[in-house]
Design an enzyme around this catalytic site. Structure first.
Site, short mmCIF file in Angstrom:
data_model
loop_
_atom_site.label_atom_id
_atom_site.label_comp_id
_atom_site.label_asym_id
_atom_site.label_seq_id
_atom_site.Cartn_x
_atom_site.Cartn_y
_atom_site.Cartn_z
N ASN A 1 62.38 48.54 85.89
CA ASN A 1 62.25 50.11 85.18
C ASN A 1 61.67 49.48 83.77
O ASN A 1 62.73 48.52 83.19
CB ASN A 1 63.95 50.49 85.30
CG ASN A 1 64.01 51.17 84.89
OD1 ASN A 1 63.32 52.24 84.00
ND2 ASN A 1 65.40 51.75 84.97
N ARG B 1 60.21 52.22 89.20
CA ARG B 1 61.04 53.05 88.15
C ARG B 1 59.50 54.02 87.74
O ARG B 1 59.00 53.93 86.62
CB ARG B 1 62.14 53.30 87.51
CG ARG B 1 62.35 54.88 87.36
CD ARG B 1 63.70 54.29 86.31
NE ARG B 1 64.28 55.64 86.17
CZ ARG B 1 64.83 56.31 85.42
NH1 ARG B 1 66.16 55.19 85.27
NH2 ARG B 1 66.19 57.62 84.90
N HIS C 1 65.79 62.31 86.79
CA HIS C 1 66.82 61.85 87.20
C HIS C 1 67.05 61.36 88.27
O HIS C 1 68.10 61.29 88.99
CB HIS C 1 68.25 61.98 86.30
CG HIS C 1 68.89 61.81 84.47
ND1 HIS C 1 68.72 62.77 84.02
CD2 HIS C 1 67.76 60.73 83.95
CE1 HIS C 1 69.56 61.74 83.43
NE2 HIS C 1 68.69 60.38 82.92
N ARG D 1 67.69 62.76 72.09
CA ARG D 1 66.94 63.97 72.53
C ARG D 1 67.90 65.47 72.06
O ARG D 1 68.94 65.50 72.66
CB ARG D 1 66.73 63.61 73.79
CG ARG D 1 65.70 62.50 74.07
CD ARG D 1 65.19 62.24 75.72
NE ARG D 1 65.69 61.23 76.01
CZ ARG D 1 66.18 61.16 77.24
NH1 ARG D 1 65.39 61.89 78.30
NH2 ARG D 1 66.33 60.09 77.58
N GLU E 1 70.68 53.53 90.78
CA GLU E 1 69.28 53.54 90.47
C GLU E 1 68.56 52.61 91.22
O GLU E 1 67.24 53.00 92.31
CB GLU E 1 68.43 54.26 89.40
CG GLU E 1 68.99 55.55 89.06
CD GLU E 1 69.24 55.89 87.24
OE1 GLU E 1 69.44 54.31 86.74
OE2 GLU E 1 68.41 56.89 86.72
#
Ligand code: ADP
Length: 401
Positions: free
Chosen positions: A9, A94, A182, A242, A381
């Site tokens: 990742n 990822r 996500h 963000r 994940e």
């Protein structure tokens, strides 16, 4: 030989990795996990075993600038020291954006790589970093199978109407639509719900992935039907840095009247906004909570975060036509007792009730009502990537007999 997978990742200056035993019975089992940080400055590498014990640590002076290339060389040679009958059979990545074409994991070849590079304009701040290790491994280990797993793919089940912006049709045809992100986290949560409660898993569930990045996903019978992130990972909830949803008119104002360049506006909205921007203190929920009693701006940032989450949950309930349960996950969702309590308090109208003691204890079940439940479920994940890799690698992920 035990086949193993590396799952990567990659961020702009970091590289997280996990090494899985591919053929473990139920799920690929993690053997090692770790990360490189500071890849553009003073790099640091740490690797731990499955119990969390540190096995190795290395630092590099700033002058050396390890970069992704040096990190991958170091990781592969470190893994060689841990051979013990293990064989690396594939590397999984990822990748934030799979566009419209990639609806599931894919074995990377020249044409896939060039298609993924073609998606860089859709995610310019993330996609290039995700692709960098793929290119490096193709150079360093040309025969190694590599698999891309996407944050967007899980949301391909959204109904067409949920993917539309009300803009001219040719823009939609050129890719300006809602995708959602996500997805690897939501796929993990959807896959594990039945182990908590079968009836709930088959129902209308809202998952709140609240970390540095934050979004919601509406699951109907385990399938995504709506999500708060849209064209980019900027939309929806306010996040660590963000802004979340913002009126496009405000962006034009920043460009035209405030004379920001597009790059300056983008930098502000991605890296200087959200919890950090509103609090003028920190993007880290722990710091905001520690200061909330004495710092008005820290409190405001938290209040806005909770307010936006609860408003968007209302919108998800409408999309689902009701609610059977709510899941909190991600660094804040899994750890911040107060965020969970405040969100649930604001959702009493929807029948969500808080079991305070269970919430303090971290769940998993944190509600008192049996028909509308709330849960804390840690996401994973990386295991989803390893599962997807196994589905692509088939017999190559089984030990040679
Ligand atoms: P990322 O999206 O980068 O993977 P994480 O899922 O790790 O981020 O979430 C990071 C957020 O989780 C930070 O805001 C951090 O403050 C918050 N967090 C982590 N641990 C705790 C805790 N014990 N209490 C409150 N917030 C926490």
């Amino acid at each position: 030989m035990t086949p193993v997978f590396i799952v990567l990742n990659a961020g702009s200056s970091s590289l997280k990795f996990q090494i899985f035993e591919a053929a473990n019975d139920a799920d690929p089992g993690v053997i090692f996990r770790g990360l490189f940080e500071g890849l553009g400055s003073t790099a640091h590498f740490v690797v731990k075993d499955r119990a969390g014990k540190t096995l190795d640590e290395t630092s590099w002076p700033a002058a050396e600038k390890l970069g992704h290339e040096g990190a991958i060389t170091h990781l592969v040679s470190w893994l060689r020291t841990q051979r013990e009958g293990r064989k690396l059979v594939a590397v999984g990545h990822r990748v934030v954006h799979g566009g419209e074409a990639f609806t599931g994991p894919v074995l990377i070849d020249d044409s896939v790589l060039s298609a993924l590079e073609g998606l860089i304009p859709l995610a310019p701040l993330h996609q290039p970093h995700n692709l960098a290790p793929i290119k490096i491994i193709r150079r360093q280990l040309p025969a190694m199978p590599q698999i891309a797993c996407f944050d967007t793919a899980f949301h391909q089940t959204q109904p067409d109407v949920a993917t539309l912006f009300a803009i001219p049709r040719d823009m939609r045809d050129r890719g300006v639509r809602r995708y959602g992100f996500h997805g690897l986290s939501y796929e993990y949560i959807a896959s594990t719900l039945a182990t908590y409660d079968r009836r709930f898993a088959a129902g209308r569930v809202i998952v709140a992935h609240l970390g540095n990045g934050a979004s919601l996903c509406a699951l109907n019978k385990g399938v995504s039907i709506a999500t708060t992130m849209g064209f980019s990972a900027l939309d929806g909830l306010p996040m660590g840095t963000r802004c979340g949803a913002i009126d496009a008119g405000a962006v034009f104002y920043m460009l035209r009247e405030m004379k920001l360049t597009p790059a300056e506006a983008e930098n502000i909205l991605y890296t200087k906004s959200g919890l950090l921007g509103v609090s003028a203190l920190s993007n880290d929920m722990r710091t905001l909570r520690a200061n909330a009693a004495n710092n008005v701006d820290a409190r405001r940032a938290i209040d806005l975060f909770v307010y936006r989450i609860t408003r968007e949950i209302g919108s998800m309930i409408a999309a689902l036509g009701g609610l059977d349960g709510l899941v909190f996950t991600g660094g804040i969702g899994e750890n911040d007792v107060l965020t969970r309590a405040e969100v649930i308090a604001a959702l009493s109208w929807a029948g969500v009730t808080l079991d305070e003691a269970a919430n303090m204890a971290g769940g998993p079940l944190i509600s008192t009502r049996a028909d509308i439940t709330a849960w804390v479920i840690p996401t994973n994940e990386e295991v989803v990537i390893a599962r997807q890799m196994r589905s692509i690698m088939g017999s190559a992920s089984q030990p040679a007999s």
